[in-house]
Design a protein around this motif. Structure first.
Motif, short mmCIF file in Angstrom:
data_model
loop_
_atom_site.label_atom_id
_atom_site.label_comp_id
_atom_site.label_asym_id
_atom_site.label_seq_id
_atom_site.Cartn_x
_atom_site.Cartn_y
_atom_site.Cartn_z
N UNK A 149 21.11 35.35 15.98
CA UNK A 149 22.42 34.86 15.55
C UNK A 149 22.23 34.35 14.13
N UNK A 150 22.39 35.22 13.16
CA UNK A 150 22.04 34.95 11.78
C UNK A 150 23.27 34.97 10.88
N UNK A 151 23.06 34.68 9.61
CA UNK A 151 24.17 34.74 8.66
C UNK A 151 24.79 36.13 8.65
N UNK A 152 23.96 37.15 8.76
CA UNK A 152 24.46 38.54 8.72
C UNK A 152 25.37 38.84 9.91
N UNK A 153 25.16 38.18 11.04
CA UNK A 153 25.99 38.43 12.22
C UNK A 153 27.05 37.35 12.41
N UNK A 154 27.30 36.56 11.37
CA UNK A 154 28.27 35.48 11.48
C UNK A 154 27.80 34.33 12.32
N UNK A 155 26.47 34.19 12.44
CA UNK A 155 25.84 33.12 13.22
C UNK A 155 26.21 33.16 14.70
N UNK A 196 26.16 32.47 26.01
CA UNK A 196 26.76 32.42 24.68
C UNK A 196 27.34 31.03 24.48
N UNK A 197 27.05 30.46 23.34
CA UNK A 197 27.53 29.11 23.01
C UNK A 197 28.57 29.22 21.90
N UNK A 198 29.80 28.84 22.21
CA UNK A 198 30.87 28.84 21.21
C UNK A 198 31.77 27.66 21.46
N UNK A 199 31.94 26.80 20.45
CA UNK A 199 31.30 26.77 19.14
C UNK A 199 29.78 26.67 19.25
N UNK A 200 29.12 27.34 18.32
CA UNK A 200 27.68 27.51 18.43
C UNK A 200 26.92 26.25 18.02
N UNK A 241 32.34 30.03 15.56
CA UNK A 241 33.26 30.12 16.69
C UNK A 241 33.53 31.58 17.02
N UNK A 242 33.37 31.95 18.29
CA UNK A 242 33.71 33.30 18.74
C UNK A 242 35.23 33.44 18.80
N UNK A 243 35.75 34.42 18.08
CA UNK A 243 37.20 34.61 18.09
C UNK A 243 37.59 35.55 19.23
N UNK A 244 38.87 35.83 19.32
CA UNK A 244 39.38 36.65 20.42
C UNK A 244 38.74 38.04 20.42
N UNK A 245 38.55 38.61 19.23
CA UNK A 245 37.95 39.95 19.16
C UNK A 245 36.51 39.94 19.66
N UNK A 246 35.78 38.88 19.32
CA UNK A 246 34.40 38.77 19.76
C UNK A 246 34.32 38.69 21.28
N UNK A 247 35.15 37.81 21.86
CA UNK A 247 35.15 37.67 23.31
C UNK A 247 35.57 38.97 23.98
N UNK A 248 36.56 39.64 23.43
CA UNK A 248 37.05 40.88 24.02
C UNK A 248 35.93 41.92 24.07
N UNK A 249 35.17 42.01 22.98
CA UNK A 249 34.06 42.98 22.94
C UNK A 249 32.99 42.63 23.95
N UNK A 302 30.83 24.53 8.54
CA UNK A 302 31.04 24.96 9.93
C UNK A 302 32.50 24.83 10.36
N UNK A 303 32.87 25.67 11.31
CA UNK A 303 34.24 25.65 11.84
C UNK A 303 34.40 24.62 12.94
N UNK A 304 33.30 24.26 13.61
CA UNK A 304 33.41 23.38 14.78
C UNK A 304 32.05 22.75 15.08
N UNK A 305 32.03 21.91 16.13
CA UNK A 305 30.82 21.19 16.46
C UNK A 305 30.63 20.01 15.53
N UNK A 306 29.42 19.44 15.50
CA UNK A 306 29.19 18.33 14.56
C UNK A 306 27.83 18.40 13.88
N UNK A 307 27.35 19.64 13.68
CA UNK A 307 26.08 19.84 12.99
C UNK A 307 26.29 20.56 11.66
#
Length: 395
Positions: free
Chosen positions: A147-153, A173-177, A183-191, A321-326
């Motif tokens: 889960x890297x920068x190239x894969x959107x973490x 899978x941890x989201x928010x990571x 954060x896994x969006x709807x498209x990510x979860x759908x896939x 970051x979009x979420x979490x507290x790190x």
């Protein structure tokens, strides 16, 4: 004394490793702990009152699966938050913290073989360490998906081969990571859910940071699975009050999913579980019913993230970051950066490699440090300013 061989090669846990790295060195200033994700914001005053009000039930064995009042409150929260209806009696189980649930769900649900072979359990890399030890405990092979920068973490499961996917029994899978805040969006979860439907594996969605976000609330795995009409037992979600409500010591969480999966988890838990004491369950009922303190908690974290964005605005590679507290901060070497920061400033952070595993000689966390924004805002501001100056050479 004989110990199980399957656990003999477990690496040291992150925090003992950190103590071995830093404790023999003198801090270079007033100590500021930014290592562990232990919330420091105040929890609601009335939580203690609720525990005291129900203290007489400490002399009763609590129900393993959770008191009916608590299960109902959780089911109502799921419907408010995700617009998904679950049956409180058959699709929800209370947990003594999500770590217990994430481990025991694998014990209850991972098959001994998958398509005639050793099952695979997928885990992001970096990851919450219980995912990997659960795989070892059930005799599965943990497959660490970068889960890297190239894969959107977030882990890119589409790169797995057909042969690998046919062996997958569970995907964590941890989201928010944690640690990156992606954060896994709807498209990510759908896939991902589509892959799980096609190759018949379960998704364990660790969503314990779901209520600490900036902007829109993260989409939930169960929410998307329901919209897709997926097998009800395809997805299990794991939540707790630790981060949402600053109640890490309450050890109150839940797992929700398909009725058959929850039945099997309950069955195992009746033999081996450690249920939450009833006074704590009754306090949890009110906590799940209240959102005012969650909104305030989110506001406090947002202020600190805005502060971090200001301090690191021109640092190459910094991602807000979009979420979490790190904060997941890029450095040349995480251990070297942690030592330098500790010995020169007294600020204590966690090397990213301690949250990852080496795969093919590469550790995706090696070039990062994780800093938890759990301290008061003024303390965070001072610590981040010192961190910027020390690590990035800019005042």
């Amino acid at each position: 004394m004989i110990f199980p061989e399957r656990f003999s090669n477990l690496p040291a846990y992150a925090f003992p490793r950190l103590r071995a790295l830093l404790d023999h060195l003198e801090p270079g200033g007033p100590v500021v702990h930014m290592t562990i994700g232990e919330p420091k914001h105040a929890f609601p005053d009335w939580v203690t009152d609720e525990i005291v009000a129900h203290s007489a039930t400490f002399n009763r064995y609590p129900p393993n699966e959770g008191a009916p009042e608590l299960l109902a409150a959780i089911a109502e929260w799921i419907e408010r938050r995700y617009e998904v209806r679950v049956d409180a009696g058959t699709q929800v189980m209370a947990l003594n913290g999500t770590r217990e649930g994430l481990y025991n769900a694998a014990m209850a649900l991972c098959p001994e073989t998958k398509n005639g072979a050793q099952p695979l359990i997928l885990t992001p890399n970096p990851f919450y360490q219980v995912y990997a030890v659960a795989a070892q405990a059930v005799g599965a092979e943990a497959l660490f998906v970068p889960a890297t920068e190239e894969s959107g973490h977030l882990p890119n499961f589409s790169k797995l081969s057909k042969a690998q996917l046919e062996r997958v029994a569970i995907a964590y899978i941890c989201s928010p990571a944690n640690p990156q805040g992606a954060v896994a969006d709807r498209a990510y979860w759908t896939h991902l859910i589509g892959l799980a439907e096609k190759y018949d594996f379960k998704i364990f969605a660790d969503e314990c940071y779901s209520e600490i976000y900036r902007g829109e609330a993260p989409t939930g795995a169960l929410q998307v699975a329901t919209e897709m009409g997926a097998d009800p037992d395809r997805v299990l979600i794991f939540h707790s009050l630790s981060k949402r409500s600053n109640l890490a010591g309450l050890r109150s969480g839940f797992v929700a999913g398909g009725a058959e999966s929850i039945r099997r988890i309950k069955q195992l838990r009746s033999y081996s579980g450690a249920p939450l004491p009833l006074p704590l369950q009754m306090a949890s009922v009110k906590v799940w019913q209240d959102e005012a303190h969650v909104i305030e908690n989110r506001r406090l974290y947002s202020e600190k993230f805005d502060l971090a964005d200001e301090i690191f605005a021109d640092i190459d590679g910094y991602q807000s970051p979009d979420a979490g507290f790190f904060l997941w901060l890029p450095v040349d070497d995480g251990e070297e950066a942690a030592i330098k920061l500790w010995t020169e400033t007294g600020v204590r952070v966690l090397p990213g490699a301690y949250l990852s595993r080496d795969v093919d000689g590469l550790n995706p966390g090696k070039g990062y440090i994780r800093a938890a924004l759990v301290a008061p805002k003024s303390e965070v501001a001072e610590a981040l300013t010192k961190l910027r100056s020390c690590i990035y050479g800019q005042a």
